[in-house]
Design a protein around this motif. Sequence first.
Motif, PDB file in Angstrom:
ATOM      1  N   TRP A  18      14.624   6.386   1.349  1.00 40.20           N
ATOM      2  CA  TRP A  18      13.781   5.466   0.605  1.00 40.20           C
ATOM      3  C   TRP A  18      12.760   6.238  -0.243  1.00 40.20           C
ATOM      4  O   TRP A  18      11.887   5.643  -0.863  1.00 40.20           O
ATOM      5  CB  TRP A  18      13.052   4.520   1.568  1.00 40.20           C
ATOM      6  CG  TRP A  18      13.932   3.458   2.142  1.00 40.20           C
ATOM      7  CD1 TRP A  18      15.108   3.630   2.806  1.00 40.20           C
ATOM      8  CD2 TRP A  18      13.714   2.050   2.075  1.00 40.20           C
ATOM      9  NE1 TRP A  18      15.633   2.411   3.176  1.00 40.20           N
ATOM     10  CE2 TRP A  18      14.789   1.423   2.746  1.00 40.20           C
ATOM     11  CE3 TRP A  18      12.707   1.261   1.534  1.00 40.20           C
ATOM     12  CZ2 TRP A  18      14.885   0.049   2.877  1.00 40.20           C
ATOM     13  CZ3 TRP A  18      12.818  -0.115   1.683  1.00 40.20           C
ATOM     14  CH2 TRP A  18      13.897  -0.704   2.334  1.00 40.20           C
ATOM     15  N   GLU A  19      12.853   7.538  -0.284  1.00 38.29           N
ATOM     16  CA  GLU A  19      11.898   8.364  -1.026  1.00 38.29           C
ATOM     17  C   GLU A  19      12.179   8.296  -2.528  1.00 38.29           C
ATOM     18  O   GLU A  19      13.328   8.330  -2.966  1.00 38.29           O
ATOM     19  CB  GLU A  19      11.952   9.813  -0.542  1.00 38.29           C
ATOM     20  CG  GLU A  19      11.617   9.977   0.933  1.00 38.29           C
ATOM     21  CD  GLU A  19      10.216   9.468   1.272  1.00 38.29           C
ATOM     22  OE1 GLU A  19       9.279   9.700   0.483  1.00 38.29           O
ATOM     23  OE2 GLU A  19      10.069   8.812   2.327  1.00 38.29           O
ATOM     24  N   ILE A  20      11.107   8.221  -3.290  1.00 36.19           N
ATOM     25  CA  ILE A  20      11.197   8.065  -4.750  1.00 36.19           C
ATOM     26  C   ILE A  20      11.978   9.195  -5.408  1.00 36.19           C
ATOM     27  O   ILE A  20      12.718   8.967  -6.372  1.00 36.19           O
ATOM     28  CB  ILE A  20       9.769   7.966  -5.368  1.00 36.19           C
ATOM     29  CG1 ILE A  20       9.041   6.744  -4.832  1.00 36.19           C
ATOM     30  CG2 ILE A  20       9.828   7.952  -6.886  1.00 36.19           C
ATOM     31  CD1 ILE A  20       9.667   5.424  -5.188  1.00 36.19           C
ATOM     32  N   GLU A  21      11.865  10.427  -4.889  1.00 38.65           N
ATOM     33  CA  GLU A  21      12.545  11.553  -5.542  1.00 38.65           C
ATOM     34  C   GLU A  21      14.073  11.432  -5.510  1.00 38.65           C
ATOM     35  O   GLU A  21      14.766  12.131  -6.244  1.00 38.65           O
ATOM     36  CB  GLU A  21      12.111  12.896  -4.943  1.00 38.65           C
ATOM     37  CG  GLU A  21      12.497  13.093  -3.500  1.00 38.65           C
ATOM     38  CD  GLU A  21      11.346  12.806  -2.537  1.00 38.65           C
ATOM     39  OE1 GLU A  21      11.436  13.278  -1.410  1.00 38.65           O
ATOM     40  OE2 GLU A  21      10.383  12.110  -2.916  1.00 38.65           O
ATOM     41  N   THR A  45       8.765  -0.800  -2.140  1.00 39.66           N
ATOM     42  CA  THR A  45       8.246  -0.694  -0.778  1.00 39.66           C
ATOM     43  C   THR A  45       7.575   0.648  -0.554  1.00 39.66           C
ATOM     44  O   THR A  45       6.468   0.733  -0.003  1.00 39.66           O
ATOM     45  CB  THR A  45       9.397  -0.894   0.245  1.00 39.66           C
ATOM     46  OG1 THR A  45       9.976  -2.184   0.027  1.00 39.66           O
ATOM     47  CG2 THR A  45       8.898  -0.787   1.673  1.00 39.66           C
ATOM     48  N   THR A  46       8.220   1.711  -0.985  1.00 41.50           N
ATOM     49  CA  THR A  46       7.668   3.064  -0.813  1.00 41.50           C
ATOM     50  C   THR A  46       6.347   3.209  -1.561  1.00 41.50           C
ATOM     51  O   THR A  46       5.371   3.748  -1.025  1.00 41.50           O
ATOM     52  CB  THR A  46       8.690   4.109  -1.289  1.00 41.50           C
ATOM     53  OG1 THR A  46       9.880   3.959  -0.502  1.00 41.50           O
ATOM     54  CG2 THR A  46       8.152   5.521  -1.145  1.00 41.50           C
ATOM     55  N   LEU A  47       6.294   2.719  -2.799  1.00 36.34           N
ATOM     56  CA  LEU A  47       5.060   2.817  -3.588  1.00 36.34           C
ATOM     57  C   LEU A  47       3.948   1.965  -2.988  1.00 36.34           C
ATOM     58  O   LEU A  47       2.779   2.393  -2.950  1.00 36.34           O
ATOM     59  CB  LEU A  47       5.328   2.417  -5.041  1.00 36.34           C
ATOM     60  CG  LEU A  47       6.210   3.384  -5.828  1.00 36.34           C
ATOM     61  CD1 LEU A  47       6.579   2.791  -7.181  1.00 36.34           C
ATOM     62  CD2 LEU A  47       5.507   4.735  -5.999  1.00 36.34           C
ATOM     63  N   ARG A 100       3.542   1.145   0.193  1.00 44.25           N
ATOM     64  CA  ARG A 100       3.080   1.834   1.406  1.00 44.25           C
ATOM     65  C   ARG A 100       2.197   3.029   1.063  1.00 44.25           C
ATOM     66  O   ARG A 100       1.188   3.278   1.740  1.00 44.25           O
ATOM     67  CB  ARG A 100       4.269   2.279   2.244  1.00 44.25           C
ATOM     68  CG  ARG A 100       4.958   1.137   2.950  1.00 44.25           C
ATOM     69  CD  ARG A 100       6.157   1.623   3.744  1.00 44.25           C
ATOM     70  NE  ARG A 100       6.819   0.518   4.413  1.00 44.25           N
ATOM     71  CZ  ARG A 100       8.059   0.560   4.866  1.00 44.25           C
ATOM     72  NH1 ARG A 100       8.784   1.659   4.730  1.00 44.25           N
ATOM     73  NH2 ARG A 100       8.581  -0.503   5.461  1.00 44.25           N
ATOM     74  N   ALA A 101       2.576   3.761   0.014  1.00 44.25           N
ATOM     75  CA  ALA A 101       1.792   4.926  -0.399  1.00 44.25           C
ATOM     76  C   ALA A 101       0.391   4.545  -0.849  1.00 44.25           C
ATOM     77  O   ALA A 101      -0.539   5.349  -0.776  1.00 44.25           O
ATOM     78  CB  ALA A 101       2.521   5.683  -1.508  1.00 44.25           C
ATOM     79  N   ARG A 102       0.217   3.305  -1.290  1.00 50.36           N
ATOM     80  CA  ARG A 102      -1.098   2.820  -1.735  1.00 50.36           C
ATOM     81  C   ARG A 102      -1.831   2.050  -0.629  1.00 50.36           C
ATOM     82  O   ARG A 102      -2.790   1.373  -0.884  1.00 50.36           O
ATOM     83  CB  ARG A 102      -0.926   1.968  -2.978  1.00 50.36           C
ATOM     84  CG  ARG A 102      -0.571   2.823  -4.205  1.00 50.36           C
ATOM     85  CD  ARG A 102      -0.160   1.990  -5.403  1.00 50.36           C
ATOM     86  NE  ARG A 102       0.087   2.796  -6.570  1.00 50.36           N
ATOM     87  CZ  ARG A 102       1.146   3.551  -6.786  1.00 50.36           C
ATOM     88  NH1 ARG A 102       2.093   3.635  -5.895  1.00 50.36           N
ATOM     89  NH2 ARG A 102       1.277   4.250  -7.903  1.00 50.36           N
ATOM     90  N   GLY A 103      -1.290   2.145   0.594  1.00 55.59           N
ATOM     91  CA  GLY A 103      -1.963   1.542   1.727  1.00 55.59           C
ATOM     92  C   GLY A 103      -1.663   0.082   2.002  1.00 55.59           C
ATOM     93  O   GLY A 103      -2.263  -0.524   2.878  1.00 55.59           O
ATOM     94  N   HIS A 104      -0.704  -0.469   1.270  1.00 55.29           N
ATOM     95  CA  HIS A 104      -0.329  -1.868   1.505  1.00 55.29           C
ATOM     96  C   HIS A 104       0.658  -1.965   2.649  1.00 55.29           C
ATOM     97  O   HIS A 104       1.484  -1.090   2.846  1.00 55.29           O
ATOM     98  CB  HIS A 104       0.280  -2.491   0.246  1.00 55.29           C
ATOM     99  CG  HIS A 104      -0.644  -2.500  -0.927  1.00 55.29           C
ATOM    100  ND1 HIS A 104      -1.722  -3.336  -1.013  1.00 55.29           N
ATOM    101  CD2 HIS A 104      -0.647  -1.718  -2.048  1.00 55.29           C
ATOM    102  CE1 HIS A 104      -2.351  -3.111  -2.151  1.00 55.29           C
ATOM    103  NE2 HIS A 104      -1.724  -2.123  -2.798  1.00 55.29           N
TER     104      HIS A 104
END
Length: 195
Positions: free
Chosen positions: A62-65, A185-187, A189-193
């Motif tokens: 699920w990683e953006i890269e 979803t990944t983004l 979560r990375a922003r604390g949501h």
Amino acid sequence: MTSLIICEKPSAAKKFASALGGREGTFEGAPYKIVNLLGHLLELAPPHEQVPGDLADAFASWEIEHLPWDRSQMAWKRVVIEDARDVFDAAASAVRALEPSDEVVIATDLDPSGEGELLAWEFLDEVGYEGPVSRMRHADEEPDPVRRAFREREPITREADGDLFMALARDKWDFCSMQLTRAATTLARARGHKA
């Protein structure tokens, strides 16, 4: 020549049988048998099973890269839906019992999206059927339209079925859109949501 009529679901097979005189028999001198699917009997395998082994981890991630996916790497492999295995096996046995002169008749719903074509052809592809195919185009499942459609069925090939290609394009788009869910979803979560 026997016509093996493939209906989309059990309720349709029951109505076709009522219209033609039973699950198998002869209608106006033409021998037929009716089988049913259960909607889709197959589904696309998960993304990590669509690619060579060295790419499996990236397609499972699920990683953006690892996004976007390179669709040219995908096999578009389908697998039998486990809950549909018994229906698949019964319909496959009926297809495999056909003589070379027999035909398969696609009698699935006439969806504007081509979904009826897709679920029939994906089944025929999976069982390796290469014999003659025709299409029944019925307005509904009432007796008169079913009888008319059986009389007026038309030969069709996978390569000339425009509705199939429309459905395949939508199916692949739907499948590939799951990477957008992974990215969102990944983004988030990375922003604390909480996602």
